[in-house]
Design an enzyme around this catalytic site. Structure first.
Site, PDB file in Angstrom:
ATOM      1  N   LYS A  21       8.444  16.070 -12.784  1.00  0.00           N
ATOM      2  CA  LYS A  21       9.765  16.604 -13.098  1.00  0.00           C
ATOM      3  C   LYS A  21       9.660  17.743 -14.102  1.00  0.00           C
ATOM      4  O   LYS A  21      10.258  18.802 -13.914  1.00  0.00           O
ATOM      5  CB  LYS A  21      10.672  15.484 -13.632  1.00  0.00           C
ATOM      6  CG  LYS A  21      12.103  15.920 -13.812  1.00  0.00           C
ATOM      7  CD  LYS A  21      12.972  14.745 -14.248  1.00  0.00           C
ATOM      8  CE  LYS A  21      13.186  13.796 -13.077  1.00  0.00           C
ATOM      9  NZ  LYS A  21      13.647  12.475 -13.522  1.00  0.00           N
ATOM     10  N   ARG A  91      14.861  11.900 -19.515  1.00  0.00           N
ATOM     11  CA  ARG A  91      14.403  11.368 -18.228  1.00  0.00           C
ATOM     12  C   ARG A  91      12.890  11.241 -18.196  1.00  0.00           C
ATOM     13  O   ARG A  91      12.176  12.087 -18.718  1.00  0.00           O
ATOM     14  CB  ARG A  91      14.780  12.325 -17.081  1.00  0.00           C
ATOM     15  CG  ARG A  91      16.231  12.462 -16.811  1.00  0.00           C
ATOM     16  CD  ARG A  91      16.415  13.608 -15.824  1.00  0.00           C
ATOM     17  NE  ARG A  91      17.759  14.126 -15.866  1.00  0.00           N
ATOM     18  CZ  ARG A  91      18.628  14.030 -14.850  1.00  0.00           C
ATOM     19  NH1 ARG A  91      18.265  13.454 -13.742  1.00  0.00           N
ATOM     20  NH2 ARG A  91      19.829  14.527 -14.964  1.00  0.00           N
ATOM     21  N   GLY A 100      13.171   6.217  -9.085  1.00  0.00           N
ATOM     22  CA  GLY A 100      13.925   5.025  -9.456  1.00  0.00           C
ATOM     23  C   GLY A 100      13.122   3.982 -10.193  1.00  0.00           C
ATOM     24  O   GLY A 100      13.639   2.930 -10.552  1.00  0.00           O
ATOM     25  N   MET A 102      11.425   4.360 -13.125  1.00  0.00           N
ATOM     26  CA  MET A 102      11.527   4.395 -14.584  1.00  0.00           C
ATOM     27  C   MET A 102      12.933   4.803 -14.998  1.00  0.00           C
ATOM     28  O   MET A 102      13.822   4.929 -14.166  1.00  0.00           O
ATOM     29  CB  MET A 102      10.448   5.294 -15.158  1.00  0.00           C
ATOM     30  CG  MET A 102       9.071   4.648 -14.985  1.00  0.00           C
ATOM     31  SD  MET A 102       7.757   5.706 -15.553  1.00  0.00           S
ATOM     32  CE  MET A 102       7.971   7.102 -14.483  1.00  0.00           C
ATOM     33  N   ARG A 335      11.810  18.443  -6.253  1.00  0.00           N
ATOM     34  CA  ARG A 335      10.510  17.809  -5.994  1.00  0.00           C
ATOM     35  C   ARG A 335      10.304  17.756  -4.486  1.00  0.00           C
ATOM     36  O   ARG A 335      11.274  17.871  -3.727  1.00  0.00           O
ATOM     37  CB  ARG A 335      10.463  16.403  -6.580  1.00  0.00           C
ATOM     38  CG  ARG A 335      11.507  15.475  -6.001  1.00  0.00           C
ATOM     39  CD  ARG A 335      11.486  14.106  -6.689  1.00  0.00           C
ATOM     40  NE  ARG A 335      12.610  13.290  -6.243  1.00  0.00           N
ATOM     41  CZ  ARG A 335      13.001  12.192  -6.845  1.00  0.00           C
ATOM     42  NH1 ARG A 335      12.402  11.771  -7.935  1.00  0.00           N
ATOM     43  NH2 ARG A 335      14.028  11.486  -6.377  1.00  0.00           N
ATOM     44  N   HIS A 452      -6.681 -18.165  11.560  1.00  0.00           N
ATOM     45  CA  HIS A 452      -6.353 -18.039  12.978  1.00  0.00           C
ATOM     46  C   HIS A 452      -5.076 -17.226  13.157  1.00  0.00           C
ATOM     47  O   HIS A 452      -5.019 -16.270  13.932  1.00  0.00           O
ATOM     48  CB  HIS A 452      -6.195 -19.446  13.574  1.00  0.00           C
ATOM     49  CG  HIS A 452      -5.815 -19.451  15.016  1.00  0.00           C
ATOM     50  ND1 HIS A 452      -4.518 -19.624  15.428  1.00  0.00           N
ATOM     51  CD2 HIS A 452      -6.564 -19.269  16.122  1.00  0.00           C
ATOM     52  CE1 HIS A 452      -4.491 -19.575  16.752  1.00  0.00           C
ATOM     53  NE2 HIS A 452      -5.712 -19.364  17.202  1.00  0.00           N
ATOM     54  N   ARG A 558     -15.491 -10.583  17.095  1.00  0.00           N
ATOM     55  CA  ARG A 558     -15.762 -11.923  16.556  1.00  0.00           C
ATOM     56  C   ARG A 558     -15.819 -12.881  17.719  1.00  0.00           C
ATOM     57  O   ARG A 558     -14.841 -12.997  18.466  1.00  0.00           O
ATOM     58  CB  ARG A 558     -14.622 -12.342  15.618  1.00  0.00           C
ATOM     59  CG  ARG A 558     -14.682 -11.690  14.252  1.00  0.00           C
ATOM     60  CD  ARG A 558     -13.348 -11.852  13.555  1.00  0.00           C
ATOM     61  NE  ARG A 558     -12.372 -11.053  14.278  1.00  0.00           N
ATOM     62  CZ  ARG A 558     -11.650 -10.078  13.742  1.00  0.00           C
ATOM     63  NH1 ARG A 558     -11.751  -9.790  12.476  1.00  0.00           N
ATOM     64  NH2 ARG A 558     -10.806  -9.392  14.476  1.00  0.00           N
ATOM     65  N   SER A 759     -23.536  -3.031   9.146  1.00  0.00           N
ATOM     66  CA  SER A 759     -22.087  -2.919   9.108  1.00  0.00           C
ATOM     67  C   SER A 759     -21.627  -3.641   7.853  1.00  0.00           C
ATOM     68  O   SER A 759     -21.938  -4.821   7.666  1.00  0.00           O
ATOM     69  CB  SER A 759     -21.480  -3.536  10.362  1.00  0.00           C
ATOM     70  OG  SER A 759     -20.080  -3.474  10.286  1.00  0.00           O
ATOM     71  N   CYS A 826     -16.780  -2.883   8.774  1.00  0.00           N
ATOM     72  CA  CYS A 826     -15.873  -3.607   9.662  1.00  0.00           C
ATOM     73  C   CYS A 826     -14.970  -4.554   8.895  1.00  0.00           C
ATOM     74  O   CYS A 826     -14.293  -5.374   9.475  1.00  0.00           O
ATOM     75  CB  CYS A 826     -16.658  -4.349  10.737  1.00  0.00           C
ATOM     76  SG  CYS A 826     -17.757  -5.613  10.080  1.00  0.00           S
ATOM     77  N   TYR A 846     -19.261   5.372  10.790  1.00  0.00           N
ATOM     78  CA  TYR A 846     -17.955   5.007  11.329  1.00  0.00           C
ATOM     79  C   TYR A 846     -17.269   3.987  10.447  1.00  0.00           C
ATOM     80  O   TYR A 846     -17.912   3.327   9.623  1.00  0.00           O
ATOM     81  CB  TYR A 846     -18.086   4.454  12.758  1.00  0.00           C
ATOM     82  CG  TYR A 846     -18.763   3.113  12.833  1.00  0.00           C
ATOM     83  CD1 TYR A 846     -18.040   1.929  12.689  1.00  0.00           C
ATOM     84  CD2 TYR A 846     -20.131   3.014  13.051  1.00  0.00           C
ATOM     85  CE1 TYR A 846     -18.670   0.692  12.730  1.00  0.00           C
ATOM     86  CE2 TYR A 846     -20.765   1.785  13.100  1.00  0.00           C
ATOM     87  CZ  TYR A 846     -20.031   0.629  12.935  1.00  0.00           C
ATOM     88  OH  TYR A 846     -20.650  -0.593  12.979  1.00  0.00           O
TER      89      TYR A 846
END
Lengths: 870, 870
Positions: A21, A91, A100, A102, A335, A452, A558, A759, A826, A846
């Site tokens: 700000k 502010r 919102g 603070m 902003r 699960h 898995r 991995s 992974c 990856y």
């Protein structure tokens, strides 16, 4: 040390010091826009405040007073002066936007004498006392932490007495009366008079803003948005301008483009004769911004010109606050505007088309996490704002769901015909699968992110909150309790799988929708990035889903979930309870053809793309029945006594299953299991290659390796079985391991000599490195956040200090042991933007994540690449 | 590569290459002693055999044949020749002595033709066929793995038919008949004729010795004695001499000092007209060695001279084998003799007094682990040899116990009046304490090395086997099953707390006895060492016990066990189930004075010695009742409904308690607990200092730290409480942490800035670094040993490769963060000799172990110091 800057001393580039700000106010001043003068107390002052034990040191106070004196001189007004008083707003404003979160105080500088003097000066005592009562209420709430409700009660009482509905209908005497009652209430609450010294008011307000940096809202917001607590907030002190000076005054907020759709048009609202908080409060209905053209055409023209100037200057959609005081326009804030995911993509594509952004700019401008909202239903933002969570669980699978709750899979399936349902269970088991498919959302009282329920839900893209310890399920009786509140079958509940929040009652949801913009934008990401994105997928269905989202391979299949299916759990249990190798082999022989079919399905979907399949990982007791009836049935089935079966089950009990007989340890004890799986993988690959001609390259992954000999032993079994299956057939396969045990990272050079790929299983690696289990950490992590010990959930965002040290160590050692070793991740972190950036820096080939996170990973990988060039 | 050495090519210093036996034979040859000629196949040949996939490569075979040819030439005999045949013995011999672990074959080279020829040559066919039948039996057992029992049955049958009791009473025809029947049995078992080619016999025997390096006995022995499996064994091929050539022949073993008492006198036994195995087999009763003086005075004189020469040469008590062939003495082996702990001390002290050893030599000569036998009862070695374990558990507290088993504490207490008892429980709880005190040994079916049973037993010095998964307790019915075998209350059982073995039936025990020698010897250790030895002690009683054993401070006081006592468990449970801080504080107020008393007791015993007290560590649910009746009672007591209590208990359930809400995480969630404990520690220290004038320096230890902020937070609470308690009173205290989480080791430099000391909690650190829980690893560690993945239990011996890397890292980083930081270890490894040596090298200031291990630690620390100078 300079702790205070005039707006005119700052600039837009001084964000770190002045906060967003403050920097933007300075920038607007530099651009010659109409901004009320003021100054910014720096973020360093905030940091200093905390270092000094929550105390504002005299030198900071002195500098504030010095700049206040300058502001008095500049404005020709006197702070606390009755004749021509200076009022200010105070502010917060941190480096990153935290809307919102603070606190803000307007009209500071008012006291009894100033109010009288100002009334004379303006000839508008109603406006003055309106401002004064607003100030008392805000100051009391923000600085003194006196509840807002009591003040509202007083206002309501006065309006009721006067028989009016709106604040604007109250007259000057009402306002004076309100001020008196507010002050009396303040004294009753605090034991002292409302402070009359404006300088005392000011320093208290600055302190309150510093303090608000660590309120609970702000801590939660920072955690969700990866903002370090060390940054601190700046404080902006600005001359007040008044939108409540009469009908030629007003205040409003506006966006330079539509924040919901991204459409290029001015969007916003305003209120005449009002101060900022009235627009937000929603008591009076604001006008849309285009109405301003009719009411004050000059102001409107000036404002639209400024909007264009600001968007061009900042090269992004702007979110602005303005006030009109007696027909004169003032800019109070600008902003970069927050926007929905849909808008973010629209704006990105428009900005590129308009020539404002390069594609790389556009890629950096979209928060990858936002993409989630395009793939899953979300709650209506407005409705969500009003909803209060009743409980919290683990955010096991993202998205929002709302519907009637049922406690058995059968009931959920039956009732799904009549409308959306939530399936709530203590924990789910494979028998619940139909109910899970039928449900919009799944809630469990126990189980973690890899339970699960969690894994199945993520695969299906169904919203799931797992392991909510506040919920107690009485499934057979058809109800649950949440912190003592009873929820019956058929009652409405809502789940937020992105945050883990559980709500009693219905919350409207918005459906997900993938547009053409999405594909255009993602293709830009793919053009840029070099790090591959794979998926974690256990079924052909999940694999296909992930391919649709752009996955380039499977990083983790898995195999354990396959064994939960109805036709396998029988032979699986026989296998587990076998007393000898021949017995075990007999059961495994039944499982082998099923596993072959599983893998054929996956290889067929994935074609020549790499597929990493992990050998059986969980402790065997997870597959055993727990209910007495099931045990009785199984004993009969196996033709052994119940006591014998119970003793065998009991002998498999573990105190800490996470650290038990699992992973490659199973293969060490029962090599024939690993052998069967290796056979199934290779046989399936051969079959698919024979049938389709596609080159299948399976990557066989041995889990939980912690020792070189362990790796050698299990690799030997896998290799032998693989070679026997191939019998000379030409098919390449790789054998590698997960790095998920700290010891494996420490000796990665040795392990790399035997492993063709690593991995990183960062879920387990995080658990072991921190020494806490993900399933249990829920009980204390909130305490860690609220005490500012942790800023982030280390299971959501990779801990770069500790776990990251091990990852980097393992990468370096791994490359030493085997130059060019293939490296991937992974764990859940493979779908987290900041963790993906870390992976890129560590040089991984990856990342792999659940199907619905693939787009996030693609964008994050592109961003990491772009940032690394900068 | 040279794989074979003549004895005369070797020397005593070539132990690594030739094994102990080979090196000593070479040395005896060099000393000019009467040793039958021969050669040694090196340990490198064994290693090569395993590298080549258990195959003897042609170059090794060629070298063996070459040396065999030399031996033929040297002896003037022919291997397999009928006229003047060469027979050999084939014996294993590894670098470290592993008595009885590997295999030996005598009389090799015999076949039908050789037997006939030899009979003619010696005119003693009975001797020849006696040797032949022995050879067939040994070869079949060792090389072909045909059971010994069937051969014994045949012998018994023949003796029975002939109506005689001893082998020596059988005549030549009996022996011939026996050979025929043995060969027939061999053919029946193996399908081929007994091998007649002596060279084939020889290579098969060499292979069998190599293979025996990895038999189960040898693997277990190596693990218990820290011998690496990579060493391999050598093979000694030696010309046979015959103690069974008639009444002027014989064989025997002797020690240069008494191996039981250490007394300086020749000790041993022999048999006339016998081969080596007869002395061991115990069918005929051997004579004591001094009888030889009467029978063959010259041989006796010659032998005693050799004994003296060897002891002087090797500077240690010798264990020798000899054979007399037709009145001529031959030495077959010498080695440093195994001895009892009592003898070890006596010999050490005598050797120093005789001027043979320096004190440092003496300290290095005694195995620290042997000291255990001086502190605890042990089984009679002979009886133990015959006993077969029925089950195995964790060696939770050392010593041996034998008695009638009972399944409740009350029964054990009542029956203890009538004789020794074993208390067997599923797991113990604090209510069992009286039964535990009454029992000679404690057996549990569940629970690990840190379970209630284990910790209490170690403190008391009572033998305990914990977590024996083979045992199923039916306590209320008064019986247990071990692998299906039922054991009733009152039946005899025996426990070995040093190995974890569980026996059905009684085994005689030998009481422990501490002599003056012990104190003399330990004082030598104390003169040498610089690393301090502390103890883990939770009660004044344990602390006093440890002081008697020479502890120099307390390295770990676990406060949790204090809360199990009958008067505390009530308020403790109230505290845990409190819903609010004020409620919790009320319960803590009740516990505070009790804790003060606990600590006063410990400080009073320990005086000015350092005392490290760890804040509450285990997850709170460990303190809660599990039995329905107890829950009902507690609910009534707390005036809440049973359902509410059950829900609260259930909400505290953890999947992996080891990685749950415990350690400093409790202090983060409930700072008032840490505050109470800090107050109690400081208040007790002040009280004792006031009362006695002694300077008490408490070390307050925060467990399970993994993050800097965590350390800061908990330290802040402790410090504040401590300062409030002191209120200016002059008393020094320290605040430090355990390093037991891998992450703590990785960021130890940061943590050291806040921690005044580190104590390595290597139990947990091992668990987290390996990723397996000690309580669960029992299920698979045996598979890891038998597959040669692990050579040692990483919980018994610190894993220097992985865990040790973290310890060294933490030491280095810790010193960087706080130069001179105090470093210690309080895990179980603090009582393990090889781990103590590691700690010394890492530069720790002290090790801390359970009271009964303090002497072991003192000696180990001294040894580490001496070795470091060498």
């Amino acid at each position: 040390m300079k702790y205070v800057y005039k707006f005119s001393e700052g600039s837009g580039s001084m964000r770190e010091l002045l906060g967003g700000k403050g920097a933007n106010l300075a920038e607007m001043v530099n651009l010659g826009l109409p901004v009320p003068q003021g100054f910014t107390v720096t973020t360093e002052a905030c940091t200093r405040y905390y270092e000094d034990g929550e105390f504002i040191s005299p030198d900071i106070r002195d500098q504030v007073m010095e700049y206040l004196a300058w502001l008095e001189k500049d404005s020709g007004k006197v702070f606390g002066g009755a004749d021509n008083p200076l009022l200010v707003s105070v502010r917060s404003g941190s480096r990153a936007s935290m809307p919102g979160m603070m606190d803000t105080i307007l009209n500071l500088g008012l006291n009894d004498a100033v109010a009288e003097g100002m009334s004379k000066l303006t000839g508008n005592p109603r406006f003055v006392y309106d401002s004064y009562r607003r100030f008392i209420q805000m100051f009391s709430g923000v600085v003194m932490e006196i509840g807002k409700d009591e003040f509202e009660d007083i206002i309501d009482e006065i309006k009721h007495k006067r028989g009016v509905a709106l604040d604007t209908e109250l007259d000057v005497d009402d306002m004076r009366g309100m001020v008196d009652r507010f002050k009396a209430f303040y004294k009753k609450e605090k034991g002292t008079d409302f402070p009359q010294d404006p300088r005392e008011q000011l320093m208290a307000a600055v302190r309150a803003v510093f303090r608000s940096w660590n309120n609970n809202r702000a801590i939660v917001y920072r955690r969700e948005n990866d903002i370090p607590s060390s940054w601190g907030t700046a404080v902006n002190v600005q001359s007040m301008v008044f939108g409540n000076m009469g009908d030629d005054s007003g205040t409003g907020v506006a966006f330079s483009r539509d924040p919901s759709t991204g459409e290029r048009k001015l969007y916003g609202e305003f209120l005449m004769n009002a101060q900022g908080e009235d627009v937000v409060a929603g008591i009076r209905t604001p006008h849309t911004i285009d109405k301003l053209r009719g009411i004050m055409p000059e102001c409107y023209e000036q404002f639209t010109a400024i909007v264009n100037k600001l968007e061009t200057h900042y090269k992004d959609m702007q979110d602005m606050e303005f006030t009109i005081e007696r027909s004169k326009l003032y800019m109070l804030q600008t902003r970069n505007g927050k926007r929905t995911a849909q808008a973010a993509l629209q704006i990105a594509i428009d900005m590129v088309n308009e020539g404002t952004w390069s594609k790389e700019d556009a890629l950096l401008k979209v928060d990858p996490k936002q993409l989630d909202a395009l793939l899953h239903p979300t709650f209506e933002p407005k409705a969500l704002k009003e909803a209060v969570p009743s409980a919290k669980g683990l955010p096991a699978s993202p998205g929002a769901a709302s519907g009637r709750v049922y406690f058995t899979a059968d009931a959920a399936k039956a009732e799904a015909k009549n409308g959306p349902v939530i399936l709530a269970r203590k924990e789910t088991s494979p028998e619940d699968i139909e109910g899970m498919i039928a449900a919009q959302g799944i809630l469990t009282a126990r189980g973690g992110m890899t339970s699960h329920a969690a894994v199945v839900a993520r695969g299906m893209g169904t919203c799931c909150v797992a392991g909510s310890g506040d919920c107690f399920m009485y499934e057979s009786e058809g109800y649950m309790t949440i912190k003592g509140v009873r929820v019956n079958a058929g009652d409405f509940m809502s789940l937020d799988g992105t945050t883990g929040n559980v709500y009693i009652g219905a919350i409207p949801t918005v459906e997900a929708e993938i547009t053409g913009n999405f594909n255009v934008f993602m293709s830009w990401a793919d053009e840029v990035r070099t790090m591959k994105v794979r998926t974690n997928a256990d079924t052909p269905h999940d694999a296909q889903q992930a391919l649709n989202f752009g996955a380039e391979g499977i990083g983790l299949t898995r195999t354990e979930h396959m064994f939960f299916e109805a036709d396998r759990i029988g032979p699986m249990r026989e296998m587990i309870l076998s007393k000898s190798e021949p017995e075990r082999r007999k059961a495994l022989d039944k499982l082998l053809p099923m596993q072959v079919k599983d893998f054929e399905g996956i290889f067929t979907v994935m074609g020549a793309r790499p597929v990493t399949i992990r050998l059986l990982d969980p402790p065997l007791h997870e597959f055993l029945p727990q209910q007495p009836e099931q045990i009785t049935a199984l004993a009969a089935n196996m033709n052994i006594s119940e006591q014998t079966l119970r003793e065998r089950i009991e002998s498999l009990h573990e105190f800490n299953p996470m650290m038990g007989h699992r992973g490659c340890r199973l293969a060490v004890s029962f090599p024939e299991i690993a052998e069967m799986q290796a056979r199934a993988i290779i046989r399936a690959a051969v079959n698919v290659k024979r049938a389709t001609g596609t080159d299948i390259v399976p990557e066989i992954m041995i889990p939980l390796i912690g020792d070189l000999n362990e790796m050698k032993f299990v690799k030997g079994i896998v290799q032998k079985a693989a070679e026997e299956e191939l019998a000379g057939f030409g098919l390449k396969y790789m054998i590698g391991t997960m790095i998920e045990i700290p010891r494996a990272a420490l000796i990665a050079d040795e392990i790399a000599k035997e492993a063709e790929f690593f991995s990183f299983g960062t879920n387990d690696l995080t658990q072991m490195t921190f020494g806490f289990s993900r399933d249990d950490a829920g009980a204390f992590l909130d305490d860690y956040y609220s005490r500012k010990i942790y800023e982030n959930d280390p299971f959501a965002r990779l801990d770069q200090t500790g776990v990251g040290q091990l990852v980097n160590m393992a990468c370096d050692l791994g490359r030493k042991g085997r130059p060019g070793i293939k490296l991937g991740i992974c764990g859940e972190h493979g779908g987290d933007p900041s963790s993906i950036e870390f992976c890129f820096k560590a040089g991984l080939d990856y990342v792999s994540c659940s199907p619905f996170r693939v787009p996030i990973a693609r964008l994050s990988a592109a961003q990491a690449q772009i940032k690394s060039k900068q």
